[in-house]
Scaffold this active site. Structure first.
Site, PDB file in Angstrom:
ATOM      1  N   SER A 123       1.092  -1.267   0.127  1.00 35.95           N
ATOM      2  CA  SER A 123       0.323   0.158   0.030  1.00 35.95           C
ATOM      3  C   SER A 123       1.176   0.895   0.148  1.00 35.95           C
ATOM      4  CB  SER A 123      -1.505   0.046   1.165  1.00 35.95           C
ATOM      5  OG  SER A 123      -1.761   1.309   1.683  1.00 35.95           O
ATOM      6  N   TYR A 147      -2.117  -0.347  10.332  1.00 40.31           N
ATOM      7  CA  TYR A 147      -2.573  -0.586   9.064  1.00 40.31           C
ATOM      8  C   TYR A 147      -1.232  -0.986   8.423  1.00 40.31           C
ATOM      9  CZ  TYR A 147      -3.596  -1.141   3.868  1.00 40.31           C
ATOM     10  OH  TYR A 147      -3.944  -1.161   2.645  1.00 40.31           O
ATOM     11  N   LYS A 151       1.529  -2.810   6.511  1.00 38.95           N
ATOM     12  CA  LYS A 151       2.365  -3.552   5.472  1.00 38.95           C
ATOM     13  C   LYS A 151       3.989  -3.577   5.583  1.00 38.95           C
ATOM     14  CE  LYS A 151      -1.504  -4.196   3.201  1.00 38.95           C
ATOM     15  NZ  LYS A 151      -2.116  -5.588   2.574  1.00 38.95           N
ATOM     16  N   ASP A 293      -4.354  11.934   8.187  1.00 37.63           N
ATOM     17  CA  ASP A 293      -4.994  11.907   7.145  1.00 37.63           C
ATOM     18  C   ASP A 293      -3.997  12.467   6.651  1.00 37.63           C
ATOM     19  OD1 ASP A 293      -6.812  10.017   6.552  1.00 37.63           O
ATOM     20  OD2 ASP A 293      -8.475  12.552   7.099  1.00 37.63           O
TER      21      ASP A 293
END
Length: 336
Positions: A123, A147, A151, A293
């Site tokens: 990702s 998350y 990865k 974000d």
């Protein structure tokens, strides 16, 4: 034969269709934790031929050993994993267990069986908050959530595996923002509960399933103040996996490749494009920024073209049309 883990999920199901269209025989393993059994019959219908499906978990080492001994597997395409950023912040141990531990069990079973070829679903979250855009594969790696951290850990394990044994052929594919659906409208994104991703949320507002879209942040340093992302059609994305496996069949190495369009669209850009596709006014309301974000994140896709001969073909309009065809034909997803 290819083993596709997570092959009943959103991206995995589209990958099964494309791999079968490319002439591969496929075995799908999925625990159905974030997918429905209905997907399998629809994928068989689209593929026009049968394939084997096993309901099971990649953390089940005995099951994996049985699969590798029973089937003649040449390569693995590894999608299985939990993928909601917000949930990973709330439940980090669940994400490390499912994503990292699950991958370890899978890689160990592959090594025991002498299967050394894998395409891994990574990702763009591994880039964290990029210092500039567009993002190339040699950017510094850092994550802002568990998350993304899972990865990054799995990428590290794969790099170590290749260093320990050069027989490994590994493609690490870093996705940007998958959207769209199969042009038939038969398969698409059907998230459990409230969607974490923008496009299924917008589509659910358009069908009346949700009241309004919340736009998190209107004060980013972007052209309209909302966050900018690289939205890539899911069919383009999975065609990148077919190209990656083709490459590994001819080259014994490890490669890391961005899969994106190279074009950044804001939240409001995508909202307006969906209004065009649906011929509806889609209600939205502004909300404060979400922690973690970033303002803008989009790929430089040049390496994918030079290394794999792959580039995205579908534009923003097609992505939105295909999302709407799927959502309008399946307003409750696979639960219709």
């Amino acid at each position: 034969m290819i083993l596709i883990t997570g092959g009943a999920g959103y991206i995995g199901s589209h990958a099964v269709v494309e791999f079968m269209a490319a002439g591969y025989d496929v075995l799908v393993l999925d625990n159905l934790s974030n997918s429905k059994i209905e997907v399998i019959s629809r994928v068989k219908e689209l593929a026009g031929r049968d394939f084997e499906f096993i309901q099971g978990d990649i953390r089940d080492s005995a099951l994996l050993d049985r699969i590798f001994s029973q089937y003649s597997i040449d390569s693995v395409v590894h999608f299985a994993g939990l993928k909601a950023v917000g949930e990973s912040v709330q439940k980090p141990l669940m994400y490390y267990d499912n994503n990292v531990n699950g991958s370890l069990v899978l890689f160990e079973a592959m090594a025991k069986a002498g299967v050394y070829s894998i395409v891994f679903s990574s990702s763009a979250t591994v880039y964290g908050d990029p210092h500039t855009v567009p993002i190339t594969e040699d950017f510094p790696l850092k994550t802002t959530n568990p998350y993304g951290a899972t990865k990054l850990v799995i990428e590290g394990i794969l790099n170590d595996l290749h260093r320990s044994n050069p027989l490994w052929r590994i493609a690490i594919l870093r996705y940007f923002n998958p959207t769209g659906a199969h042009k038939s409208g038969r398969i698409g994104e059907d998230p459990n509960g409230i969607p974490n991703n923008l496009m299924p949320y917008i589509a659910q507002v358009a069908t009346g399933r949700r009241a309004a879209l919340q736009v998190f942040g209107d004060d980013y340093p972007t052209h309209d103040g909302t966050g900018v992302r690289d939205y890539i059609h899911v069919v383009d994305l999975v065609k990148g996996h077919v190209k990656a496996l083709n490459y590994l069949e001819k080259n014994q190495e490890i490669i890391i490749v961005n899969l994106g369009t190279g074009i950044g669209y804001s939240v409001l850009d995508m909202l307006k494009a969906m209004e065009q596709a649906t011929q509806k006014t889609i209600k939205y309301e502004m909300a404060p920024r979400r922690a973690g974000d970033v303002a803008a994140c989009y790929a430089n896709p040049e390496f994918a073209l030079s290394k794999l001969g792959w580039q995205a073909e579908y534009d923003q309009h097609t992505m939105c049309e295909d999302v709407w065809r799927w959502q309008s034909q399946n307003p409750n997803g696979y639960s219709n």
